[in-house]
Design a protein around this motif. Sequence first.
Motif, mmCIF file in Angstrom:
data_model
loop_
_atom_site.group_PDB
_atom_site.id
_atom_site.type_symbol
_atom_site.label_atom_id
_atom_site.label_comp_id
_atom_site.label_asym_id
_atom_site.label_seq_id
_atom_site.Cartn_x
_atom_site.Cartn_y
_atom_site.Cartn_z
ATOM 1 N N ASP A 9 0.752 -1.218 0.292
ATOM 2 C CA ASP A 9 0.065 -0.098 0.100
ATOM 3 C C ASP A 9 0.899 1.233 0.050
ATOM 4 O OD1 ASP A 9 -2.296 -1.528 0.194
ATOM 5 O OD2 ASP A 9 -2.657 -1.426 2.250
ATOM 6 N N ALA A 10 1.850 1.430 0.955
ATOM 7 C CA ALA A 10 2.610 2.443 1.135
ATOM 8 C C ALA A 10 3.522 2.724 -0.356
ATOM 9 C CB ALA A 10 3.548 2.198 2.077
ATOM 10 N N PHE A 11 4.022 1.583 -0.885
ATOM 11 C CA PHE A 11 4.869 1.733 -1.955
ATOM 12 C C PHE A 11 3.917 2.214 -3.212
ATOM 13 C CE2 PHE A 11 7.202 -0.005 -5.798
ATOM 14 C CZ PHE A 11 8.264 0.576 -5.560
ATOM 15 N N GLU A 12 2.847 1.661 -3.346
ATOM 16 C CA GLU A 12 2.147 1.995 -4.342
ATOM 17 C C GLU A 12 1.594 3.651 -4.410
ATOM 18 O OE1 GLU A 12 -1.398 -0.676 -4.371
ATOM 19 O OE2 GLU A 12 0.049 -2.285 -5.475
ATOM 20 N N GLU A 13 1.164 3.757 -3.095
ATOM 21 C CA GLU A 13 0.927 5.371 -3.120
ATOM 22 C C GLU A 13 2.237 6.163 -3.241
ATOM 23 O OE1 GLU A 13 -0.717 8.535 0.317
ATOM 24 O OE2 GLU A 13 -1.015 6.561 0.706
ATOM 25 N N LEU A 14 3.357 5.757 -2.887
ATOM 26 C CA LEU A 14 4.621 6.638 -3.117
ATOM 27 C C LEU A 14 4.860 6.767 -4.709
ATOM 28 C CD1 LEU A 14 7.135 7.876 -1.847
ATOM 29 C CD2 LEU A 14 8.136 5.619 -1.780
ATOM 30 N N GLN A 15 4.552 5.571 -5.185
ATOM 31 C CA GLN A 15 4.687 5.468 -6.661
ATOM 32 C C GLN A 15 3.743 6.561 -7.554
ATOM 33 O OE1 GLN A 15 4.445 1.036 -7.571
ATOM 34 N NE2 GLN A 15 6.313 1.441 -8.483
ATOM 35 N N SER A 16 2.561 6.595 -7.135
ATOM 36 C CA SER A 16 1.562 7.562 -7.525
ATOM 37 C C SER A 16 1.858 9.089 -7.282
ATOM 38 C CB SER A 16 0.191 7.275 -6.781
ATOM 39 O OG SER A 16 -0.718 8.214 -6.945
ATOM 40 N N ILE A 17 2.687 9.214 -6.014
ATOM 41 C CA ILE A 17 2.885 10.501 -5.878
ATOM 42 C C ILE A 17 4.143 10.904 -6.886
ATOM 43 C CG2 ILE A 17 4.147 12.073 -4.071
ATOM 44 C CD1 ILE A 17 2.548 10.645 -2.107
ATOM 45 N N VAL A 18 5.158 10.236 -6.987
ATOM 46 C CA VAL A 18 6.182 10.228 -7.742
ATOM 47 C C VAL A 18 5.737 10.434 -9.061
ATOM 48 C CG1 VAL A 18 8.478 9.109 -8.828
ATOM 49 C CG2 VAL A 18 7.733 9.075 -6.351
ATOM 50 N N ALA A 19 4.905 9.629 -9.718
ATOM 51 C CA ALA A 19 4.490 9.766 -11.177
ATOM 52 C C ALA A 19 3.682 11.383 -11.325
ATOM 53 C CB ALA A 19 3.346 8.715 -11.474
ATOM 54 N N GLU A 20 2.916 11.742 -10.256
ATOM 55 C CA GLU A 20 2.165 13.143 -10.467
ATOM 56 C C GLU A 20 3.316 14.070 -10.453
ATOM 57 O OE1 GLU A 20 -0.215 13.520 -6.937
ATOM 58 O OE2 GLU A 20 -1.634 11.773 -7.791
ATOM 59 N N ILE A 21 4.469 13.960 -9.606
ATOM 60 C CA ILE A 21 5.426 14.884 -9.622
ATOM 61 C C ILE A 21 6.193 14.924 -10.929
ATOM 62 C CG2 ILE A 21 7.568 15.790 -8.771
ATOM 63 C CD1 ILE A 21 6.514 14.625 -5.920
ATOM 64 N N GLU A 22 6.629 13.788 -11.235
ATOM 65 C CA GLU A 22 7.093 13.627 -12.777
ATOM 66 C C GLU A 22 6.298 14.260 -13.911
ATOM 67 O OE1 GLU A 22 10.027 9.818 -11.974
ATOM 68 O OE2 GLU A 22 8.301 9.543 -12.990
ATOM 69 N N GLN A 23 5.347 13.967 -13.749
ATOM 70 C CA GLN A 23 4.087 14.466 -14.806
ATOM 71 C C GLN A 23 3.901 16.135 -14.783
ATOM 72 O OE1 GLN A 23 0.935 11.922 -14.705
ATOM 73 N NE2 GLN A 23 2.055 10.221 -15.170
ATOM 74 N N GLY A 24 4.342 16.531 -13.738
ATOM 75 C CA GLY A 24 4.031 17.860 -13.504
ATOM 76 C C GLY A 24 2.359 17.930 -13.122
ATOM 77 N N ALA A 25 1.684 17.215 -12.721
ATOM 78 C CA ALA A 25 0.345 17.136 -12.301
ATOM 79 C C ALA A 25 0.150 17.589 -10.821
ATOM 80 C CB ALA A 25 -0.267 15.671 -12.530
ATOM 81 N N ILE A 26 1.100 18.083 -10.251
ATOM 82 C CA ILE A 26 0.862 19.030 -8.873
ATOM 83 C C ILE A 26 1.214 20.191 -8.905
ATOM 84 C CG2 ILE A 26 1.632 18.494 -6.585
ATOM 85 C CD1 ILE A 26 2.350 15.723 -6.835
ATOM 86 N N SER A 27 0.350 21.004 -8.403
ATOM 87 C CA SER A 27 0.712 22.275 -8.345
ATOM 88 C C SER A 27 1.632 22.738 -7.354
ATOM 89 C CB SER A 27 -0.528 23.231 -8.093
ATOM 90 O OG SER A 27 -0.883 23.134 -6.566
ATOM 91 N N VAL A 28 2.459 23.790 -7.255
ATOM 92 C CA VAL A 28 3.233 24.401 -6.596
ATOM 93 C C VAL A 28 2.784 24.380 -5.082
ATOM 94 C CG1 VAL A 28 4.939 26.367 -6.035
ATOM 95 C CG2 VAL A 28 4.682 25.447 -8.479
ATOM 96 N N ASP A 29 1.586 24.701 -4.936
ATOM 97 C CA ASP A 29 0.851 24.812 -3.708
ATOM 98 C C ASP A 29 0.878 23.593 -2.855
ATOM 99 O OD1 ASP A 29 0.452 27.541 -4.202
ATOM 100 O OD2 ASP A 29 -1.613 26.968 -5.261
ATOM 101 N N GLU A 30 0.839 22.461 -3.853
ATOM 102 C CA GLU A 30 0.573 20.901 -3.320
ATOM 103 C C GLU A 30 1.928 20.234 -3.071
ATOM 104 O OE1 GLU A 30 -3.415 19.135 -5.224
ATOM 105 O OE2 GLU A 30 -1.958 19.684 -6.697
ATOM 106 N N LEU A 31 3.072 20.828 -3.766
ATOM 107 C CA LEU A 31 4.234 20.191 -3.667
ATOM 108 C C LEU A 31 4.634 19.872 -2.375
ATOM 109 C CD1 LEU A 31 6.157 18.777 -5.484
ATOM 110 C CD2 LEU A 31 7.490 20.992 -5.735
#
Length: 79
Positions: A9-31
């Motif tokens: 669970d932890a690893f999958e959520e971590l992968q999701s966060i990394v993917a969002e960051i890599e894709q630029g899907a996270i705003s600076v406010d959320e980073l």
Amino acid sequence: MKEQYTYTDAFEELQSIVAEIEQGAISVDELAEKVKRASQLIQVCKVKLNATEEEVNQVLAGLTATETAEPDSEAEEEA
């Protein structure tokens, strides 16, 4: 944060966060919040990995002790 996470669970959520960051899907406010969450998840994974490593080492030590004890008992029976 969920109190009891599995490693998966932890690893999958971590992968999701990394993917969002890599894709630029996270705003600076959320980073900052996402990086903080990733840090927590990394800690969960480290704790789980360390606990698993210790458990495996104990099992292996038990096997080694058993294997070492068996030849001695066989030698005593032959004598």
